[in-house]
Design a protein around this motif. Structure first.
Motif, PDB file in Angstrom:
ATOM      1  N   MET A   1      41.399  20.005  40.452  1.00 30.08           N
ATOM      2  CA  MET A   1      40.614  19.379  41.487  1.00 30.08           C
ATOM      3  C   MET A   1      41.320  18.211  42.135  1.00 30.08           C
ATOM      4  SD  MET A   1      36.788  18.193  42.225  1.00 30.08           S
ATOM      5  CE  MET A   1      36.263  19.746  42.207  1.00 30.08           C
ATOM      6  N   LEU A   2      41.516  17.999  43.437  1.00 34.34           N
ATOM      7  CA  LEU A   2      42.256  16.690  43.740  1.00 34.34           C
ATOM      8  C   LEU A   2      41.598  15.511  43.170  1.00 34.34           C
ATOM      9  CD1 LEU A   2      44.162  15.495  45.878  1.00 34.34           C
ATOM     10  CD2 LEU A   2      41.831  15.496  47.468  1.00 34.34           C
ATOM     11  N   THR A   3      42.174  14.354  42.671  1.00 31.26           N
ATOM     12  CA  THR A   3      41.459  13.162  42.485  1.00 31.26           C
ATOM     13  C   THR A   3      41.816  12.159  43.410  1.00 31.26           C
ATOM     14  OG1 THR A   3      43.250  12.674  40.977  1.00 31.26           O
ATOM     15  CG2 THR A   3      41.608  13.991  39.988  1.00 31.26           C
ATOM     16  N   LEU A   4      40.906  11.028  43.379  1.00 32.39           N
ATOM     17  CA  LEU A   4      41.121   9.929  44.176  1.00 32.39           C
ATOM     18  C   LEU A   4      41.232   8.884  43.492  1.00 32.39           C
ATOM     19  CD1 LEU A   4      37.899  10.547  46.431  1.00 32.39           C
ATOM     20  CD2 LEU A   4      40.139  11.681  46.689  1.00 32.39           C
TER      21      LEU A   4
ATOM     22  N   TYR B   1      36.805  16.302  52.298  1.00 29.98           N
ATOM     23  CA  TYR B   1      36.583  17.739  52.264  1.00 29.98           C
ATOM     24  C   TYR B   1      37.856  18.491  52.515  1.00 29.98           C
ATOM     25  CZ  TYR B   1      32.013  15.665  53.455  1.00 29.98           C
ATOM     26  OH  TYR B   1      30.813  14.831  53.588  1.00 29.98           O
ATOM     27  N   LEU B   2      37.881  19.516  51.688  1.00 29.34           N
ATOM     28  CA  LEU B   2      39.182  20.250  51.641  1.00 29.34           C
ATOM     29  C   LEU B   2      39.025  21.862  52.002  1.00 29.34           C
ATOM     30  CD1 LEU B   2      40.285  18.992  48.015  1.00 29.34           C
ATOM     31  CD2 LEU B   2      41.266  18.231  50.165  1.00 29.34           C
ATOM     32  N   GLU B   3      39.791  22.168  53.091  1.00 31.36           N
ATOM     33  CA  GLU B   3      39.915  23.333  53.688  1.00 31.36           C
ATOM     34  C   GLU B   3      40.226  24.194  52.208  1.00 31.36           C
ATOM     35  OE1 GLU B   3      42.178  25.333  57.414  1.00 31.36           O
ATOM     36  OE2 GLU B   3      43.502  24.744  55.897  1.00 31.36           O
ATOM     37  N   PRO B   4      39.695  25.428  52.072  1.00 31.55           N
ATOM     38  CA  PRO B   4      39.848  26.161  51.083  1.00 31.55           C
ATOM     39  C   PRO B   4      41.375  26.409  50.718  1.00 31.55           C
ATOM     40  CG  PRO B   4      38.308  27.294  52.323  1.00 31.55           C
ATOM     41  CD  PRO B   4      38.785  26.220  53.193  1.00 31.55           C
ATOM     42  N   THR B   5      42.243  26.887  51.562  1.00 31.68           N
ATOM     43  CA  THR B   5      43.881  26.871  51.251  1.00 31.68           C
ATOM     44  C   THR B   5      44.189  25.392  50.769  1.00 31.68           C
ATOM     45  OG1 THR B   5      44.486  26.665  53.463  1.00 31.68           O
ATOM     46  CG2 THR B   5      44.227  28.844  52.648  1.00 31.68           C
TER      47      THR B   5
ATOM     48  N   LEU C   1      46.265  21.503  46.440  1.00 30.64           N
ATOM     49  CA  LEU C   1      46.128  20.185  46.136  1.00 30.64           C
ATOM     50  C   LEU C   1      45.307  19.996  44.659  1.00 30.64           C
ATOM     51  CD1 LEU C   1      45.231  18.179  49.311  1.00 30.64           C
ATOM     52  CD2 LEU C   1      47.422  18.545  48.169  1.00 30.64           C
ATOM     53  N   ASP C   2      44.943  21.069  44.065  1.00 29.73           N
ATOM     54  CA  ASP C   2      44.315  21.312  42.898  1.00 29.73           C
ATOM     55  C   ASP C   2      44.770  20.319  41.818  1.00 29.73           C
ATOM     56  OD1 ASP C   2      42.243  22.667  41.407  1.00 29.73           O
ATOM     57  OD2 ASP C   2      43.882  23.450  40.258  1.00 29.73           O
ATOM     58  N   ASP C   3      45.840  19.994  41.549  1.00 32.33           N
ATOM     59  CA  ASP C   3      46.475  19.192  40.507  1.00 32.33           C
ATOM     60  C   ASP C   3      47.072  17.813  41.161  1.00 32.33           C
ATOM     61  OD1 ASP C   3      48.490  20.255  41.658  1.00 32.33           O
ATOM     62  OD2 ASP C   3      49.629  20.871  39.749  1.00 32.33           O
ATOM     63  N   LYS C   4      46.486  17.438  42.335  1.00 29.12           N
ATOM     64  CA  LYS C   4      47.181  16.247  42.811  1.00 29.12           C
ATOM     65  C   LYS C   4      46.100  15.072  43.041  1.00 29.12           C
ATOM     66  CE  LYS C   4      50.801  18.511  44.279  1.00 29.12           C
ATOM     67  NZ  LYS C   4      51.006  19.503  43.126  1.00 29.12           N
ATOM     68  N   GLU C   5      46.805  13.854  43.396  1.00 28.23           N
ATOM     69  CA  GLU C   5      46.025  12.733  43.260  1.00 28.23           C
ATOM     70  C   GLU C   5      46.053  12.019  44.875  1.00 28.23           C
ATOM     71  OE1 GLU C   5      45.510   9.453  40.268  1.00 28.23           O
ATOM     72  OE2 GLU C   5      47.579   9.044  41.122  1.00 28.23           O
TER      73      GLU C   5
ATOM     74  N   ALA D   1      50.277  12.838  45.652  1.00 29.73           N
ATOM     75  CA  ALA D   1      51.261  12.747  44.553  1.00 29.73           C
ATOM     76  C   ALA D   1      50.820  13.835  43.339  1.00 29.73           C
ATOM     77  CB  ALA D   1      51.518  11.145  43.910  1.00 29.73           C
ATOM     78  N   ALA D   2      51.711  13.825  42.530  1.00 30.80           N
ATOM     79  CA  ALA D   2      51.064  14.704  41.161  1.00 30.80           C
ATOM     80  C   ALA D   2      50.017  13.819  40.523  1.00 30.80           C
ATOM     81  CB  ALA D   2      52.432  14.841  40.310  1.00 30.80           C
ATOM     82  N   GLY D   3      49.071  14.482  40.075  1.00 29.46           N
ATOM     83  CA  GLY D   3      48.052  14.158  39.478  1.00 29.46           C
ATOM     84  C   GLY D   3      48.279  13.276  38.042  1.00 29.46           C
ATOM     85  N   ALA D   4      47.513  12.444  37.880  1.00 27.59           N
ATOM     86  CA  ALA D   4      47.762  11.610  36.701  1.00 27.59           C
ATOM     87  C   ALA D   4      47.505  12.537  35.367  1.00 27.59           C
ATOM     88  CB  ALA D   4      46.893  10.353  36.420  1.00 27.59           C
ATOM     89  N   THR D   5      48.390  12.331  34.296  1.00 26.87           N
ATOM     90  CA  THR D   5      48.060  12.962  33.195  1.00 26.87           C
ATOM     91  C   THR D   5      47.536  12.329  32.089  1.00 26.87           C
ATOM     92  OG1 THR D   5      50.375  12.651  32.427  1.00 26.87           O
ATOM     93  CG2 THR D   5      49.893  14.598  33.484  1.00 26.87           C
TER      94      THR D   5
END
Length: 95
Positions: free
Chosen positions: A1-4, A62-66, A71-75, A91-95
């Motif tokens: 999921m997108l993180t902020l 709010y994220l449109e489904p596509t 953006l599932d693994d993004k920040e 950007a790429a999500g933090a690991t």
């Protein structure tokens, strides 16, 4: 999921803080028009049907489904430029 990031949370809360806006107001990210690969970002009074909702510390995205899948693994980050304009970056999500 997108993180902020904390910067994104602050900017989104600032942008949506107008007392005349509905309390559910957030930022909506959707795919571009006419096959464009660019994403469109806008202030939205509420999610649309099917949108994925990301909420953190009162900031709503709010994220449109596509777009949610894309953006599932993004920040999402944001900052206010010296000119007063807001700049969002993904950007790429933090690991």
């Amino acid at each position: 999921m997108l993180t902020l990031t904390s910067g994104a949370v602050q900017v989104i809360r600032s942008v949506t803080a107008d007392p005349e806006l509905p309390p559910e107001t957030g930022i909506r990210i959707e795919s571009g028009v006419n096959g464009s690969e660019a994403l469109r970002l806008s202030v939205a009074p509420a999610p649309e049907a099917g949108d994925q909702v990301v909420e953190e510390e009162g900031a709503r995205v709010y994220l449109e489904p596509t777009v949610a899948t894309l953006l599932d693994d993004k920040e999402l980050d944001a900052q206010v430029e010296p000119t007063g304009d807001v700049a969002f970056t993904i950007a790429a999500g933090a690991t």
